[in-house]
Write an enzyme that holds these catalytic residues in place. Sequence first.
Site, PDB file in Angstrom:
ATOM      1  N   ILE A   1      51.155  51.460  47.425  1.00  0.00           N
ATOM      2  CA  ILE A   1      52.016  52.547  47.858  1.00  0.00           C
ATOM      3  C   ILE A   1      52.142  52.507  49.663  1.00  0.00           C
TER       4      ILE A   1
ATOM      5  N   THR B   1      35.096  47.941  53.512  1.00  0.00           N
ATOM      6  CA  THR B   1      36.813  49.155  54.030  1.00  0.00           C
ATOM      7  C   THR B   1      36.839  50.255  54.325  1.00  0.00           C
TER       8      THR B   1
ATOM      9  N   LYS C   1      46.097  48.168  37.552  1.00  0.00           N
ATOM     10  CA  LYS C   1      45.950  49.728  36.725  1.00  0.00           C
ATOM     11  C   LYS C   1      46.276  49.987  36.034  1.00  0.00           C
TER      12      LYS C   1
ATOM     13  N   ASN D   1      47.536  60.661  40.700  1.00  0.00           N
ATOM     14  CA  ASN D   1      47.583  59.251  40.730  1.00  0.00           C
ATOM     15  C   ASN D   1      49.069  59.170  40.557  1.00  0.00           C
ATOM     16  N   ASN D   2      49.029  57.828  41.535  1.00  0.00           N
ATOM     17  CA  ASN D   2      50.664  57.379  41.366  1.00  0.00           C
ATOM     18  C   ASN D   2      51.267  56.396  40.217  1.00  0.00           C
TER      19      ASN D   2
ATOM     20  N   LYS E   1      45.302  43.208  55.281  1.00  0.00           N
ATOM     21  CA  LYS E   1      44.617  42.083  55.126  1.00  0.00           C
ATOM     22  C   LYS E   1      44.698  40.573  53.906  1.00  0.00           C
TER      23      LYS E   1
ATOM     24  N   THR F   1      42.434  60.743  48.171  1.00  0.00           N
ATOM     25  CA  THR F   1      42.863  60.473  46.585  1.00  0.00           C
ATOM     26  C   THR F   1      41.632  62.089  46.068  1.00  0.00           C
ATOM     27  N   ASP F   2      43.023  62.470  44.967  1.00  0.00           N
ATOM     28  CA  ASP F   2      41.990  63.361  44.298  1.00  0.00           C
ATOM     29  C   ASP F   2      40.961  63.395  43.365  1.00  0.00           C
ATOM     30  N   GLU F   3      40.900  62.125  43.491  1.00  0.00           N
ATOM     31  CA  GLU F   3      39.261  61.700  42.374  1.00  0.00           C
ATOM     32  C   GLU F   3      38.361  62.195  43.677  1.00  0.00           C
TER      33      GLU F   3
ATOM     34  N   LYS G   1      35.973  56.923  49.611  1.00  0.00           N
ATOM     35  CA  LYS G   1      36.769  57.450  50.026  1.00  0.00           C
ATOM     36  C   LYS G   1      36.725  59.233  50.630  1.00  0.00           C
TER      37      LYS G   1
ATOM     38  N   TYR H   1      34.118  53.879  44.477  1.00  0.00           N
ATOM     39  CA  TYR H   1      35.536  54.217  44.689  1.00  0.00           C
ATOM     40  C   TYR H   1      35.509  55.244  45.539  1.00  0.00           C
ATOM     41  N   SER H   2      35.329  56.283  44.482  1.00  0.00           N
ATOM     42  CA  SER H   2      35.408  57.497  45.182  1.00  0.00           C
ATOM     43  C   SER H   2      34.884  58.102  46.373  1.00  0.00           C
TER      44      SER H   2
HETATM   45  P1  NAD Z   1      46.369  49.306  46.377  1.00  0.00           P
HETATM   46  O1  NAD Z   1      45.285  48.337  46.615  1.00  0.00           O
HETATM   47  O2  NAD Z   1      47.605  48.525  46.327  1.00  0.00           O
HETATM   48  O3  NAD Z   1      47.081  48.717  48.145  1.00  0.00           O
HETATM   49  C1  NAD Z   1      46.347  48.181  49.575  1.00  0.00           C
HETATM   50  C2  NAD Z   1      45.795  47.560  50.687  1.00  0.00           C
HETATM   51  O4  NAD Z   1      45.184  48.125  51.923  1.00  0.00           O
HETATM   52  C3  NAD Z   1      46.487  45.765  49.908  1.00  0.00           C
HETATM   53  O5  NAD Z   1      47.819  45.752  50.668  1.00  0.00           O
HETATM   54  C4  NAD Z   1      45.635  45.495  50.829  1.00  0.00           C
HETATM   55  O6  NAD Z   1      45.554  43.991  51.257  1.00  0.00           O
HETATM   56  C5  NAD Z   1      44.862  46.613  52.139  1.00  0.00           C
HETATM   57  N1  NAD Z   1      43.921  46.417  52.742  1.00  0.00           N
HETATM   58  C6  NAD Z   1      42.464  46.351  51.878  1.00  0.00           C
HETATM   59  N2  NAD Z   1      41.115  45.898  52.496  1.00  0.00           N
HETATM   60  C7  NAD Z   1      41.275  46.112  54.275  1.00  0.00           C
HETATM   61  C8  NAD Z   1      41.763  46.222  55.226  1.00  0.00           C
HETATM   62  N3  NAD Z   1      40.002  45.526  55.282  1.00  0.00           N
HETATM   63  N4  NAD Z   1      41.999  45.744  55.981  1.00  0.00           N
HETATM   64  C9  NAD Z   1      43.244  45.409  56.430  1.00  0.00           C
HETATM   65  N5  NAD Z   1      44.310  45.845  54.693  1.00  0.00           N
HETATM   66  C10 NAD Z   1      43.245  45.681  53.764  1.00  0.00           C
HETATM   67  O7  NAD Z   1      46.107  50.625  46.908  1.00  0.00           O
HETATM   68  P2  NAD Z   1      47.464  51.457  46.526  1.00  0.00           P
HETATM   69  O8  NAD Z   1      47.076  51.769  45.364  1.00  0.00           O
HETATM   70  O9  NAD Z   1      48.973  51.424  47.569  1.00  0.00           O
HETATM   71  O10 NAD Z   1      46.701  53.039  47.406  1.00  0.00           O
HETATM   72  C11 NAD Z   1      46.966  53.240  48.735  1.00  0.00           C
HETATM   73  C12 NAD Z   1      46.145  53.799  49.333  1.00  0.00           C
HETATM   74  O11 NAD Z   1      46.485  55.394  48.755  1.00  0.00           O
HETATM   75  C13 NAD Z   1      44.647  53.685  49.299  1.00  0.00           C
HETATM   76  O12 NAD Z   1      43.603  54.536  50.552  1.00  0.00           O
HETATM   77  C14 NAD Z   1      44.347  55.515  48.154  1.00  0.00           C
HETATM   78  O13 NAD Z   1      42.846  55.462  48.335  1.00  0.00           O
HETATM   79  C15 NAD Z   1      45.242  56.191  48.153  1.00  0.00           C
HETATM   80  N6  NAD Z   1      46.034  55.925  46.537  1.00  0.00           N
HETATM   81  C16 NAD Z   1      46.012  56.044  46.398  1.00  0.00           C
HETATM   82  C17 NAD Z   1      46.581  56.389  44.830  1.00  0.00           C
HETATM   83  C18 NAD Z   1      47.066  55.735  43.519  1.00  0.00           C
HETATM   84  O14 NAD Z   1      47.237  56.135  42.745  1.00  0.00           O
HETATM   85  N7  NAD Z   1      46.936  54.235  44.057  1.00  0.00           N
HETATM   86  C19 NAD Z   1      46.393  57.975  44.029  1.00  0.00           C
HETATM   87  C20 NAD Z   1      46.105  58.629  45.481  1.00  0.00           C
HETATM   88  C21 NAD Z   1      45.321  57.634  46.534  1.00  0.00           C
HETATM   89  O1  TDX Z   2      42.386  48.851  30.923  1.00  0.00           O
HETATM   90  C1  TDX Z   2      43.045  50.201  31.854  1.00  0.00           C
HETATM   91  N1  TDX Z   2      42.068  50.833  30.073  1.00  0.00           N
HETATM   92  C2  TDX Z   2      42.218  52.502  30.383  1.00  0.00           C
HETATM   93  O2  TDX Z   2      42.050  52.971  28.862  1.00  0.00           O
HETATM   94  C3  TDX Z   2      42.752  50.650  32.856  1.00  0.00           C
HETATM   95  C4  TDX Z   2      42.589  49.419  33.658  1.00  0.00           C
HETATM   96  C5  TDX Z   2      42.295  52.224  33.221  1.00  0.00           C
HETATM   97  N2  TDX Z   2      42.286  53.104  32.028  1.00  0.00           N
HETATM   98  C6  TDX Z   2      42.744  54.898  31.511  1.00  0.00           C
HETATM   99  C7  TDX Z   2      40.847  55.011  32.719  1.00  0.00           C
HETATM  100  C8  TDX Z   2      41.795  55.931  33.832  1.00  0.00           C
HETATM  101  O3  TDX Z   2      41.420  57.285  32.929  1.00  0.00           O
HETATM  102  O4  TDX Z   2      43.521  54.679  32.897  1.00  0.00           O
HETATM  103  C9  TDX Z   2      43.310  56.625  33.350  1.00  0.00           C
HETATM  104  C10 TDX Z   2      43.796  55.305  34.754  1.00  0.00           C
HETATM  105  O5  TDX Z   2      43.220  54.276  35.458  1.00  0.00           O
HETATM  106  P1  TDX Z   2      43.361  53.426  36.828  1.00  0.00           P
HETATM  107  O6  TDX Z   2      44.652  53.155  36.933  1.00  0.00           O
HETATM  108  O7  TDX Z   2      42.109  52.239  36.820  1.00  0.00           O
HETATM  109  O8  TDX Z   2      43.404  54.917  37.484  1.00  0.00           O
HETATM  110  P2  TDX Z   2      41.916  55.862  37.632  1.00  0.00           P
HETATM  111  O9  TDX Z   2      40.475  54.953  38.223  1.00  0.00           O
HETATM  112  O10 TDX Z   2      42.911  57.099  37.500  1.00  0.00           O
HETATM  113  O11 TDX Z   2      42.342  55.818  40.000  1.00  0.00           O
HETATM  114  C11 TDX Z   2      43.945  55.873  40.355  1.00  0.00           C
HETATM  115  O12 TDX Z   2      44.157  57.623  40.532  1.00  0.00           O
HETATM  116  C12 TDX Z   2      43.691  57.157  41.923  1.00  0.00           C
HETATM  117  C13 TDX Z   2      44.059  54.523  41.999  1.00  0.00           C
HETATM  118  O13 TDX Z   2      43.698  53.406  40.530  1.00  0.00           O
HETATM  119  C14 TDX Z   2      43.411  54.796  42.573  1.00  0.00           C
HETATM  120  O14 TDX Z   2      42.890  54.492  43.854  1.00  0.00           O
HETATM  121  C15 TDX Z   2      43.980  56.298  43.162  1.00  0.00           C
HETATM  122  O15 TDX Z   2      42.696  56.839  44.092  1.00  0.00           O
END
Ligand code: NAD
Ligand code: TDX
Length: 335
Positions: free
Chosen positions: A10, A96, A188, A178-179, A32, A121-123, A153, A149-150
């Site tokens: 993101i 972290t 993911k 979820n993105n 990092k 996050t909504d989690e 956060k 995780y949640s």
């Molecule tokens: P990601 O795992 O793709 O990226 C995380 C980044 O943070 C990586 O580039 C990693 O190198 C960096 N990082 C991790 N630990 C670090 C540290 N100690 N110092 C500096 N950098 C560090 O994650 P994402 O999916 O892009 O999520 C980004 C943010 O959005 C997070 O805060 C996550 O909780 C939040 N979020 C994600 C989702 C989702 O669906 N992916 C939804 C809602 C909120």
């Molecule tokens: O192999 C899989 N099989 C499966 O059924 C994986 C990896 C996931 N799943 C299911 C679990 C969840 O119900 O799919 C759904 C989505 O899973 P993830 O992509 O791991 O997302 P989720 O656990 O919902 O969390 C994500 O959304 C909120 C992000 O990883 C978080 O960083 C964000 O905050």
Amino acid sequence: MLVTGGAGFIGSNFIRHILTKYPHYSIINLDKLTYAGNLENLKDFEFNPNYKFVKGDILNSELVEHIAQDVDIIVHFAAETHVDRSVLDPFSFVRTNVLGTHVLLEAARKLGNKRFHHISTDEVFGSLPLEETHRSFHEETPYDPKSPYSSSKAAADHLVRAYHHTFGLPITISNCSNNYGPYQFPEKFIPLFITNLLEEKKVPLYGDGKNVRDWIHVADHSAAVDRIIHDGRIGHTYVVGANCEKSNFEITKLIVNCLGFGEEMIEYVKDRPGHDRRYSVRPHKIQAELGWNPQMNFDDGIKKTIQWYIDNPDWWRRVKSGEYLEYYDRWYNKR
Ligand code: NAD
Ligand code: TDX
């Protein structure tokens, strides 16, 4: 602007959004480069004079204070983000997500109360029952996180609010659903399933496949954060989502069919421990106050995302190797 975690999914999409829309802004990306960070995500900005990458840990307070000196705002994405990994290794999430956020808040305070936007996050709101379809998360929903995780956060969100309440730090928080979209690490759900199928492997659907997530395209999330950092009310929280609830089975079927396969490619596997059943987000506040609305409908967004992974096999093949395979092995063999 100091963006933390800008080499992740993101964060990199957000930096691309900001530097494209506001080419005169200047961004420092502190990351990092954990397994999830990838400089290729922003290769096209490598030589942009308004973009600077700094490799470093958000827990390094000296480094953080040094690079944050001249910025107007800190936008904090950096985190450990994969729920399954938080089951295997909770401490890295506390380190972290909790301690790292604290270091950034302290730096912001010491440097004269810098504007701080925290990405959450909504989690943090926990899990909703499948049958209570009228219920959704909103800004007043009590926190009830269920996974390491949640919980990490949620702890970070509380610290951010405490720094506002106690020290007057000018903060905002967004809790997004979820993105999905380009550059998402293929651990993911959506990118794992797309890339497995591109490798002609089965897709591992957890439990009964009926868990529901509320999906938003990463470009819409970036636009929401853009609105909040510019016009959000200080001290306020905004939940962000695109009113797009789908069961994991529905999405699995869509991806499997889109890639020309049938349901024989779905493998039902052991459920994630503590698997949250349903997420649902009601983004009324950001819509009413900031005029933000999601632009991407799911059918178009998922097709574009599938196409992105088809077009970028080098990107995902490189990241879906080495450390990732060791993790995958641990997840399936040692839990
Ligand atoms: P990601 O795992 O793709 O990226 C995380 C980044 O943070 C990586 O580039 C990693 O190198 C960096 N990082 C991790 N630990 C670090 C540290 N100690 N110092 C500096 N950098 C560090 O994650 P994402 O999916 O892009 O999520 C980004 C943010 O959005 C997070 O805060 C996550 O909780 C939040 N979020 C994600 C989702 C989702 O669906 N992916 C939804 C809602 C909120
Ligand atoms: O192999 C899989 N099989 C499966 O059924 C994986 C990896 C996931 N799943 C299911 C679990 C969840 O119900 O799919 C759904 C989505 O899973 P993830 O992509 O791991 O997302 P989720 O656990 O919902 O969390 C994500 O959304 C909120 C992000 O990883 C978080 O960083 C964000 O905050």
